[in-house]
Design a protein around this motif. Sequence first.
Motif, PDB file in Angstrom:
ATOM      1  N   PHE A   1     -62.298  -3.771 -21.768  1.00 46.12           N
ATOM      2  CA  PHE A   1     -61.252  -3.828 -22.784  1.00 46.12           C
ATOM      3  C   PHE A   1     -60.957  -5.253 -23.246  1.00 46.12           C
ATOM      4  N   LEU A   2     -61.549  -6.244 -22.610  1.00 44.95           N
ATOM      5  CA  LEU A   2     -61.261  -7.633 -22.969  1.00 44.95           C
ATOM      6  C   LEU A   2     -61.943  -8.022 -24.267  1.00 44.95           C
ATOM      7  N   PRO A   3     -61.335  -8.914 -25.073  1.00 48.33           N
ATOM      8  CA  PRO A   3     -61.983  -9.390 -26.299  1.00 48.33           C
ATOM      9  C   PRO A   3     -63.171 -10.290 -25.961  1.00 48.33           C
ATOM     10  N   PRO A   4     -64.105 -10.473 -26.890  1.00 50.77           N
ATOM     11  CA  PRO A   4     -65.289 -11.299 -26.628  1.00 50.77           C
ATOM     12  C   PRO A   4     -64.966 -12.704 -26.142  1.00 50.77           C
ATOM     13  N   SER A   5     -63.907 -13.310 -26.674  1.00 49.62           N
ATOM     14  CA  SER A   5     -63.572 -14.682 -26.263  1.00 49.62           C
ATOM     15  C   SER A   5     -63.237 -14.752 -24.776  1.00 49.62           C
ATOM     16  N   SER A   6     -62.524 -13.740 -24.253  1.00 51.86           N
ATOM     17  CA  SER A   6     -62.185 -13.734 -22.828  1.00 51.86           C
ATOM     18  C   SER A   6     -63.418 -13.492 -21.966  1.00 51.86           C
TER      19      SER A   6
ATOM     20  N   HIS B   1     -66.479 -14.378 -22.725  1.00 43.78           N
ATOM     21  CA  HIS B   1     -67.227 -15.634 -22.740  1.00 43.78           C
ATOM     22  C   HIS B   1     -66.607 -16.639 -21.779  1.00 43.78           C
ATOM     23  N   ALA B   2     -65.273 -16.700 -21.745  1.00 45.81           N
ATOM     24  CA  ALA B   2     -64.598 -17.639 -20.832  1.00 45.81           C
ATOM     25  C   ALA B   2     -64.898 -17.296 -19.381  1.00 45.81           C
ATOM     26  N   LEU B   3     -64.862 -16.018 -19.032  1.00 42.90           N
ATOM     27  CA  LEU B   3     -65.165 -15.614 -17.660  1.00 42.90           C
ATOM     28  C   LEU B   3     -66.627 -15.873 -17.314  1.00 42.90           C
ATOM     29  N   HIS B   4     -67.505 -15.685 -18.278  1.00 40.73           N
ATOM     30  CA  HIS B   4     -68.919 -15.977 -18.054  1.00 40.73           C
ATOM     31  C   HIS B   4     -69.134 -17.443 -17.728  1.00 40.73           C
TER      32      HIS B   4
ATOM     33  N   LEU C   1     -73.616 -10.732 -24.271  1.00 37.76           N
ATOM     34  CA  LEU C   1     -72.425 -11.412 -24.788  1.00 37.76           C
ATOM     35  C   LEU C   1     -72.564 -11.689 -26.281  1.00 37.76           C
ATOM     36  N   ALA C   2     -73.737 -12.179 -26.695  1.00 39.46           N
ATOM     37  CA  ALA C   2     -73.961 -12.484 -28.110  1.00 39.46           C
ATOM     38  C   ALA C   2     -73.903 -11.219 -28.959  1.00 39.46           C
ATOM     39  N   ALA C   3     -74.520 -10.133 -28.480  1.00 39.82           N
ATOM     40  CA  ALA C   3     -74.496  -8.875 -29.222  1.00 39.82           C
ATOM     41  C   ALA C   3     -73.076  -8.324 -29.324  1.00 39.82           C
TER      42      ALA C   3
END
Length: 230
Positions: free
Chosen positions: A48-53, A55-58, A99-101
């Motif tokens: 449910f997290l947005p892509p920005s979150s 990416h940050a966790l990654h 992540l990119a997709a």
Amino acid sequence: PPRPSPAMTEPLLSSHRTRACSRAAAAAHASALLIDLPPELAVHLLSFLPPSSLHALHATAKSLHPLLQAALTARARAVGGWTPSQLPPDVKSSLPLLLAADRRRNSPSVPLSAGSWHSLIVDREGQIFSCGVERATGPDRRGLLGHGVLDNLRFGIFVPRPIAQLSGIKIRSVAAGNKHSLAVAWNGSLYSWGRSADGQCGHGDVMRKSVPTLVRHLVESRVRVIAAAA
């Protein structure tokens, strides 16, 4: 120009370090909370997290990478999105690709486009409609609407009509050109139709397409943005 004095730069550097430490601490706290949860629940929450979150966790929580990969895979499959079936030889993990997709899928879509002669509309379910006119005299625009060969070109279609050829395919963005039309599905596939006398439909020929046709030359590219001159 004169260099700023230490007295001027130190507060800025201190503020930057404070923000960086806060982000790292927040990521570490989130990672610790998620690791302690059952994997199925953690994956469900991450989805449910947005892509920005994500990416940050990654970037800050390597221990979460397996859970992130599972969450992104589940999220992609839920919408019929792309998932890597085989990695390129120089790629060790599918996580950056996922992540990119995911970011591409969640970037702004274009559900409406109007050309000089027709309009393309996408509803909330991803179904595409078209309306307008096609012409056989003057500039030839047969096939522009994507409904096959029309019985009466003079009257056109004045109420939005679902394009049957794309039934069951969730469309994300559309572009109504002067003599051709484009549509991108949520899985990144590109479809084009209309006049292609100058190759604008992208099928490697100059043949007219009266219904939406998959652009096979870009099947592996996962198209994100389209435009067609109206």
